[in-house]
Structure formats: structure tokens, C-alpha cells
Design a protein around this motif. Structure first.
Motif, PDB file in Angstrom:
ATOM      1  N   LEU A 216       0.754  -1.204   0.113  1.00 49.19           N
ATOM      2  CA  LEU A 216      -0.089  -0.102  -0.100  1.00 49.19           C
ATOM      3  C   LEU A 216       1.020   1.297   0.165  1.00 49.19           C
ATOM      4  N   TYR A 217       1.984   1.310   0.869  1.00 48.67           N
ATOM      5  CA  TYR A 217       3.029   2.236   0.758  1.00 48.67           C
ATOM      6  C   TYR A 217       3.271   2.461  -0.640  1.00 48.67           C
ATOM      7  N   PHE A 218       3.810   1.697  -1.317  1.00 46.08           N
ATOM      8  CA  PHE A 218       4.186   1.725  -2.852  1.00 46.08           C
ATOM      9  C   PHE A 218       3.133   2.491  -3.523  1.00 46.08           C
ATOM     10  N   GLU A 219       1.926   1.715  -3.403  1.00 42.15           N
ATOM     11  CA  GLU A 219       0.982   2.368  -4.087  1.00 42.15           C
ATOM     12  C   GLU A 219       0.508   4.007  -4.030  1.00 42.15           C
ATOM     13  N   LEU A 220       0.600   4.019  -2.745  1.00 43.14           N
ATOM     14  CA  LEU A 220       0.304   5.651  -2.548  1.00 43.14           C
ATOM     15  C   LEU A 220       1.560   6.589  -3.053  1.00 43.14           C
ATOM     16  N   HIS A 221       2.847   6.024  -3.002  1.00 40.82           N
ATOM     17  CA  HIS A 221       3.708   6.929  -3.505  1.00 40.82           C
ATOM     18  C   HIS A 221       4.331   6.639  -5.133  1.00 40.82           C
ATOM     19  N   LEU A 222       3.969   5.732  -5.712  1.00 41.15           N
ATOM     20  CA  LEU A 222       4.345   5.392  -7.058  1.00 41.15           C
ATOM     21  C   LEU A 222       2.960   5.593  -8.039  1.00 41.15           C
ATOM     22  N   HIS A 223       2.922   6.103  -9.001  1.00 42.29           N
ATOM     23  CA  HIS A 223       1.803   6.476  -9.832  1.00 42.29           C
ATOM     24  C   HIS A 223       1.513   5.283 -10.789  1.00 42.29           C
ATOM     25  N   GLU A 224       0.475   4.372 -10.810  1.00 44.89           N
ATOM     26  CA  GLU A 224      -0.009   3.451 -11.558  1.00 44.89           C
ATOM     27  C   GLU A 224       0.715   2.034 -10.925  1.00 44.89           C
ATOM     28  N   PHE A 225       1.248   2.066  -9.631  1.00 49.44           N
ATOM     29  CA  PHE A 225       1.716   0.992  -9.034  1.00 49.44           C
ATOM     30  C   PHE A 225       0.461  -0.071  -8.810  1.00 49.44           C
ATOM     31  N   LYS A 226       0.772  -1.106  -9.134  1.00 48.24           N
ATOM     32  CA  LYS A 226      -0.203  -2.397  -8.942  1.00 48.24           C
ATOM     33  C   LYS A 226       0.409  -3.459  -8.053  1.00 48.24           C
ATOM     34  N   LYS A 227      -0.661  -4.028  -7.261  1.00 44.49           N
ATOM     35  CA  LYS A 227      -0.072  -5.073  -6.625  1.00 44.49           C
ATOM     36  C   LYS A 227       0.366  -6.354  -7.452  1.00 44.49           C
ATOM     37  N   PRO A 228       1.314  -6.881  -7.236  1.00 50.09           N
ATOM     38  CA  PRO A 228       2.031  -8.004  -8.054  1.00 50.09           C
ATOM     39  C   PRO A 228       0.988  -9.214  -8.184  1.00 50.09           C
ATOM     40  N   LYS A 229       0.954  -9.627  -9.298  1.00 48.83           N
ATOM     41  CA  LYS A 229      -0.248 -10.897  -9.583  1.00 48.83           C
ATOM     42  C   LYS A 229       0.263 -12.156  -8.950  1.00 48.83           C
ATOM     43  N   SER A 230       1.607 -12.298  -8.529  1.00 52.62           N
ATOM     44  CA  SER A 230       2.253 -13.233  -7.765  1.00 52.62           C
ATOM     45  C   SER A 230       2.314 -13.222  -6.475  1.00 52.62           C
ATOM     46  N   LEU A 231       1.547 -12.264  -5.987  1.00 56.53           N
ATOM     47  CA  LEU A 231       1.558 -12.304  -4.729  1.00 56.53           C
ATOM     48  C   LEU A 231       0.859 -13.303  -3.914  1.00 56.53           C
ATOM     49  N   SER A 232      -0.197 -13.937  -4.476  1.00 57.92           N
ATOM     50  CA  SER A 232      -0.880 -15.092  -4.178  1.00 57.92           C
ATOM     51  C   SER A 232       0.154 -16.273  -3.864  1.00 57.92           C
ATOM     52  N   ILE A 233       0.802 -16.612  -5.002  1.00 57.94           N
ATOM     53  CA  ILE A 233       1.649 -17.594  -5.127  1.00 57.94           C
ATOM     54  C   ILE A 233       2.801 -17.508  -3.924  1.00 57.94           C
ATOM     55  N   LEU A 234       3.293 -16.216  -3.739  1.00 62.01           N
ATOM     56  CA  LEU A 234       4.305 -16.090  -2.857  1.00 62.01           C
ATOM     57  C   LEU A 234       3.731 -16.133  -1.322  1.00 62.01           C
ATOM     58  N   ASN A 235       2.711 -16.062  -1.091  1.00 63.28           N
ATOM     59  CA  ASN A 235       1.778 -16.199   0.044  1.00 63.28           C
ATOM     60  C   ASN A 235       1.719 -17.681   0.343  1.00 63.28           C
ATOM     61  N   GLU A 236       1.349 -18.317  -0.742  1.00 60.09           N
ATOM     62  CA  GLU A 236       1.311 -19.765  -0.538  1.00 60.09           C
ATOM     63  C   GLU A 236       2.464 -20.662  -0.216  1.00 60.09           C
ATOM     64  N   VAL A 237       3.679 -19.973  -0.945  1.00 62.32           N
ATOM     65  CA  VAL A 237       4.886 -20.711  -0.456  1.00 62.32           C
ATOM     66  C   VAL A 237       5.487 -20.534   0.775  1.00 62.32           C
ATOM     67  N   PHE A 238       5.163 -19.336   1.547  1.00 59.54           N
ATOM     68  CA  PHE A 238       5.396 -19.015   2.659  1.00 59.54           C
ATOM     69  C   PHE A 238       4.523 -19.715   3.816  1.00 59.54           C
ATOM     70  N   GLU A 239       3.396 -20.251   3.297  1.00 59.26           N
ATOM     71  CA  GLU A 239       2.648 -20.902   4.192  1.00 59.26           C
ATOM     72  C   GLU A 239       3.018 -22.367   4.407  1.00 59.26           C
TER      73      GLU A 239
END
Length: 239
Positions: A216-239
């Protein structure tokens, strides 16, 4: 103009049946996009599609016309081969996630040697270490130093983190003021060395909450920043 430069693969996209469009962050010319004609069918050429996996470190010779169009690569080779980055499941998940972060963060076609050297150094560190659970968090925090919105630490003892303005404060003044255990953990990362940050203890829940604050901090400070689509995969790996 012909340039010779180290480069980091940020993104690649299949174009047609045999071509690739690749986005590279070069040490000499900043972020550039290139059209690689026929590379997906070529088996004997000097340029191979396998060179363009996310965050691969390359040495390239390229032709830059500097007209805002796709540039051309004449030659490319892997400059510093990774040993584990693309074969270890956790590391490769981090790599895909961070390549999206960089794709959404780096915009300028300007030389930024300090940023390039930071990326190269940290990627080689990731390749050669095993204690990496906090790598993506520390990477993103330190990346903000090079992108111009590293948090102000002058009042770090204050309870709230004002994400909108990038500093700590005593009171809640807007929707983006946050406090809690995850903010206390975020503070532990600020001002520490990269190596020290790997030893910060985080539960799965806290790691996810700290990461969401950073996104969210990146979204607030970078124009057109979007959450990575790979976030869900990263979360699964860390589970």
C-alpha cells in the motif's frame, strides 16, 4: 548508438509466434524495452530466450535509437550465472514477485547506477544464502531509498506510521495512519543492515501484514503501481 552495458531482466512478453518483447534495466541507460525477433525459434543464435528469465543478470550489446520505440539487442550473455535463484521454489517465487515490483516501480529511461548496483548486489546475495524469509520485505524497504520515498525516521518512536506522508507520528490524522504489532515489526527493519534484517522474527500472519503495508505504501507513492499478481503464489509458498 551502440551501447555495451550490464542489464537486469525485469519482464519478458511473448509477441507473436517467435518474438519476445523484453524490458531490461541497464546500468548505462536505465529502463529499456527491446524486440527480439525469432528468438523463440532460434536454437543457434547468439541470443537465447533462456537468457530472459526474471532478474537474470546479463551483459548486452544493443542499438539504441532513443526515439521511444523498441530497441534492438545485437548480443547478450549471462554475466553472473545464478546457482539457486531459478531452481529453488522459495527463491524463484520471490524472484517472480520482485520482478513485478520492479516492473511497476521503475519508469525512467535514465541512468541510475546506484539502483542498478543495489539490485545486482542483493540478487547475488539471495542466490548465495539460505536464510531468506524476510528478503522480499527488506528488499522493498531499501528499494524506497533509491525511488525517493524512504520513511522519515526522525520520529520513529511515535506509535502511528503515516503512509501517505512517509513518517511516524503520535496521532491518527488520516485514513493511512496505521499502528500495531506489524508496524512495530516494520520499525525493526528500518535502519538495520540487510543481513541483520534476516534475523527479525515474524510469524506468517505478521509477515503478510507487514508486506501488505509495504504494498500500500508503494501504491501511495508510485503512480500506477499495482499489486503483483504473483503475491498469492508467494503467500502460498510461505505457508
Amino acid at each position: 548508438m551502440i551501447i555495451n552495458s550490464p542489464a537486469i531482466v525485469v519482464h519478458s512478453l511473448r509477441y507473436g509466434e517467435a518474438d519476445l518483447i523484453v524490458k531490461l534495466f541497464t546500468k548505462t541507460s536505465g529502463l529499456r524495452s527491446y524486440l527480439l525477433k525469432g528468438v523463440l525459434k532460434s536454437k543457434r543464435g547468439k541470443i537465447r530466450s533462456s537468457f530472459f528469465q526474471p532478474l537474470t543478470l546479463l551483459e548486452i550489446e544493443a542499438v539504441h535509437k532513443d526515439k521511444g520505440t523498441l530497441e534492438r539487442i545485437k548480443e547478450a550473455k549471462i554475466s553472473k550465472p545464478y546457482l539457486t535463484l531459478h531452481s529453488d521454489l522459495m527463491k524463484s517465487s520471490i524472484v517472480f514477485f520482485l520482478s513485478e515490483i520492479l516492473k511497476n516501480s521503475i519508469r525512467e529511461e535514465e541512468t541510475n547506477k546506484d539502483l542498478f548496483e543495489y539490485l545486482e548486489t542483493t540478487l547475488l546475495w539471495l542466490d548465495s544464502h539460505d536464510n531468506i524469509g524476510n528478503f522480499h520485505i527488506s528488499f522493498m524497504i531499501k528499494l524506497t531509498q533509491y525511488l525517493g520515498f524512504y520513511p522519515d525516521l526522525s520520529r520513529i518512536d511515535s506509535e502511528y506510521f503515516n503512509m501517505q506522508d512517509g513518517y511516524f507520528q503520535k496521532n491518527d490524522t488520516n485514513l493511512y495512519c496505521v499502528k500495531g504489532e506489524h508496524i512495530s515489526k516494520l520499525k525493526e527493519f528500518l535502519g538495520t543492515t540487510f543481513e541483520e534484517s534476516m534475523n527479525i522474527k515474524l510469524s506468517k500472519t505478521l509477515r503478510s501484514r507487514v508486506l501488505n503495508v509495504l504494498l500500500l505504501y508503494f501504491e501511495l507513492h508510485l503512480h500506477e503501481f499495482k499489486k503483483p499478481k504473483s503475491l498469492s503464489i508467494l503467500n502460498e509458498v510461505f505457508e
